[in-house]
Design a protein around this motif. Structure first.
Motif, PDB file in Angstrom:
ATOM      1  N   GLN A   1     -28.454  25.779  76.979  1.00  0.00           N
ATOM      2  CA  GLN A   1     -29.403  24.977  76.210  1.00  0.00           C
ATOM      3  C   GLN A   1     -28.734  24.410  74.957  1.00  0.00           C
ATOM      4  O   GLN A   1     -28.220  25.157  74.128  1.00  0.00           O
ATOM      5  N   THR A   2     -28.772  23.100  74.821  1.00  0.00           N
ATOM      6  CA  THR A   2     -28.250  22.432  73.628  1.00  0.00           C
ATOM      7  C   THR A   2     -29.156  21.237  73.317  1.00  0.00           C
ATOM      8  O   THR A   2     -29.367  20.386  74.189  1.00  0.00           O
ATOM      9  N   PRO A   3     -29.716  21.162  72.094  1.00  0.00           N
ATOM     10  CA  PRO A   3     -29.588  22.165  71.033  1.00  0.00           C
ATOM     11  C   PRO A   3     -30.388  23.421  71.369  1.00  0.00           C
ATOM     12  O   PRO A   3     -31.326  23.363  72.168  1.00  0.00           O
ATOM     13  N   ALA A   4     -30.037  24.524  70.736  1.00  0.00           N
ATOM     14  CA  ALA A   4     -30.690  25.807  70.984  1.00  0.00           C
ATOM     15  C   ALA A   4     -31.575  26.158  69.801  1.00  0.00           C
ATOM     16  O   ALA A   4     -31.135  26.132  68.651  1.00  0.00           O
TER      17      ALA A   4
ATOM     18  N   THR B   1     -27.682  31.852  70.017  1.00  0.00           N
ATOM     19  CA  THR B   1     -26.410  32.130  70.691  1.00  0.00           C
ATOM     20  C   THR B   1     -26.628  32.360  72.183  1.00  0.00           C
ATOM     21  O   THR B   1     -25.877  31.839  73.032  1.00  0.00           O
TER      22      THR B   1
ATOM     23  N   ARG C   1     -27.630  29.056  73.967  1.00  0.00           N
ATOM     24  CA  ARG C   1     -26.455  28.198  74.192  1.00  0.00           C
ATOM     25  C   ARG C   1     -25.626  28.728  75.348  1.00  0.00           C
ATOM     26  O   ARG C   1     -25.097  27.952  76.157  1.00  0.00           O
TER      27      ARG C   1
END
Length: 444
Positions: free
Chosen positions: A325-328, A318, A321
């Protein structure tokens, strides 16, 4: 701080008594102790002595009286008459007291059947610092599972934070933090305070035994080698974050230095001291309370309420993100396979010399009490006598070799003999006085 008092310490093995009752009960059920044939006279004496200590020392005299009255009434009514097993009796007393005093630090326990801590059970890391990582995107990550004494914690933290210098955001992970010294908590908070600015972070209020008089020990920010002032900071919490571990998110939140992400914490803000009750019974009685200079209160009974409430397992992802950051990654191992923090490879000053003095004096009838801090508690003297007895059967080792620091602030050593090796873990205070010794344990 007086050696009579143990700060917000759950994590030291000899003080690991601040667990919620359910956890303690599960442990007792999983490893049942042998029956101790507790008789009526012993039960009466335990209840009487414990009641006296609660009335004399508990931080809130009204609440201490309430707890003492509750167990006295239960004993008078015959509620304890069928309990002949000492571990069962101490578990019942803990439950009865917490039922009316609602203090998760408060605990009564059986030392005669309680297994002693082992060096092998000591956590990895250094003084509570487990790892520090530079994550992609300039994010610094620090995992702190405990706040050991500041003379061990500060140098470990300084090395970890030096490795994170220049981070555009900072994540402080205390999801597994069970407590520690408020001086060490304040030092970590100091990294987020503007350089040259001195602010109040926390105060521990102590009750003077046998009176209603209170003393106050304030903790302030202090200079740090590098500064993270103004850097967005996030503190990750869980329901297992407890005691001194809760102070960090509470301080960061009240001082508006960071965002708390995760679960509501355990809700224990009252430090205290070990008290011998007799018959192999020890009690941890909270004689103090934390007090924020911002709120005038603390997190006792309520826990720290996260700014972003999510399951603890989701707290890191969480936060990542939120930082773009994606994906986290869900775990730090996935986000950063290699930590930039390495525990020291040399001992703190004085540990080996103290071991040699303890071993040299092991044959004496009584230990050398001058090795202790001058204001040591009765429980501390009793623990030192127990250490002396444990060392008496040993011979002089051929060598004493530093093994590693550990997560509780102890330094571990190997005692090398011709045909075997023993492990011990020792901790001293800043003046070089003896605080505690774990072991000796056979080497694996």
């Amino acid at each position: 701080m007086s050696r009579r008092h143990h700060a917000l310490m759950m994590f030291l093995p000899l003080l690991a008594i601040s667990v919620p009752l359910s956890a303690g009960a599960q442990t007792a059920t999983a490893t049942p102790a042998p029956a101790s044939n507790l008789d009526a006279a012993a039960r009466r004496e335990i209840v009487g002595h414990l009641s006296t200590e609660l009335r004399s020392k508990y931080i809130n005299p009204v609440v201490g009286e309430k707890g003492a009255a509750a167990i006295t009434a239960a004993a008078t009514s015959g509620a304890y008459d069928r309990i002949v097993d000492l571990p069962a009796f101490t578990t019942r007393l803990t439950g009865d007291l917490r039922g009316v005093m609602t203090d998760k630090h408060l605990m009564v326990f059986d030392t005669s059947n309680r297994p002693g801590p082992s060096v092998a059970s000591m956590p990895a890391g250094e003084a509570g610092i487990v790892r520090a990582d530079r994550l992609p995107g300039g994010i610094g990550y620090l995992q702190i599972d405990g706040f050991a004494n500041p003379w061990a914690f500060k140098p470990a933290l300084d090395r970890a934070m030096a490795g994170l210098k220049g981070s555009r955001a900072l994540i402080l992970d205390v999801r597994g933090n069970g407590g520690g010294d408020p001086a060490s908590v304040s030092y970590l908070v100091s990294y987020l305070v503007p350089a040259g600015k001195r602010i109040g972070i926390n105060t521990i209020v102590w009750r003077k035994a046998g009176t209603t008089n209170l003393t106050r020990k304030p903790f302030f920010s202090e200079p740090t080698p590098v500064s993270f002032a103004g850097v967005p900071a996030y503190v990750l919490t869980s329901g297992n974050t407890f005691s001194g571990g809760e102070e960090l998110p509470y301080d960061m939140q009240t001082l508006k230095l960071g965002t708390v992400v995760g679960e509501v914490t355990g809700g224990g803000a009252n430090p205290g001291e070990r008290v011998s009750i007799g018959h192999g019974v020890m009690a941890f009685i909270p004689a103090g309370r934390a007090e924020s200079p911002v709120t005038g209160s603390n997190w006792e009974g309520r826990g720290v309420q996260p700014d972003l409430k999510v399951p603890a397992a989701d707290a890191l992802a969480t936060t990542l993100r939120r930082l773009g950051q994606t994906p986290a990654a869900a775990t730090i191992e996935a986000a950063s396979p290699v930590s930039v923090f390495t525990p020291r490879t040399v001992p703190l000053m004085g540990g080996e010399a103290m071991l040699r003095r303890l071993l040299a004096g092991r044959a004496a009838r009584e230990p050398d009490y001058t090795l202790l801090p001058p204001d040591i508690s009765d429980a501390g003297r009793a623990a030192f006598l127990d250490t002396h007895r444990r060392l008496q059967p040993l011979g002089v080792p051929q060598a004493i070799q530093f093994r590693r620091p550990d997560g509780f602030g102890f330094d571990e050593f190997s005692l090398v003999y011709p045909d075997h090796t023993l492990l011990v873990a020792i901790v001293l205070d800043p003046a070089g006085k003896f605080v505690d010794l774990i072991g000796p344990d056979p080497s694996k």
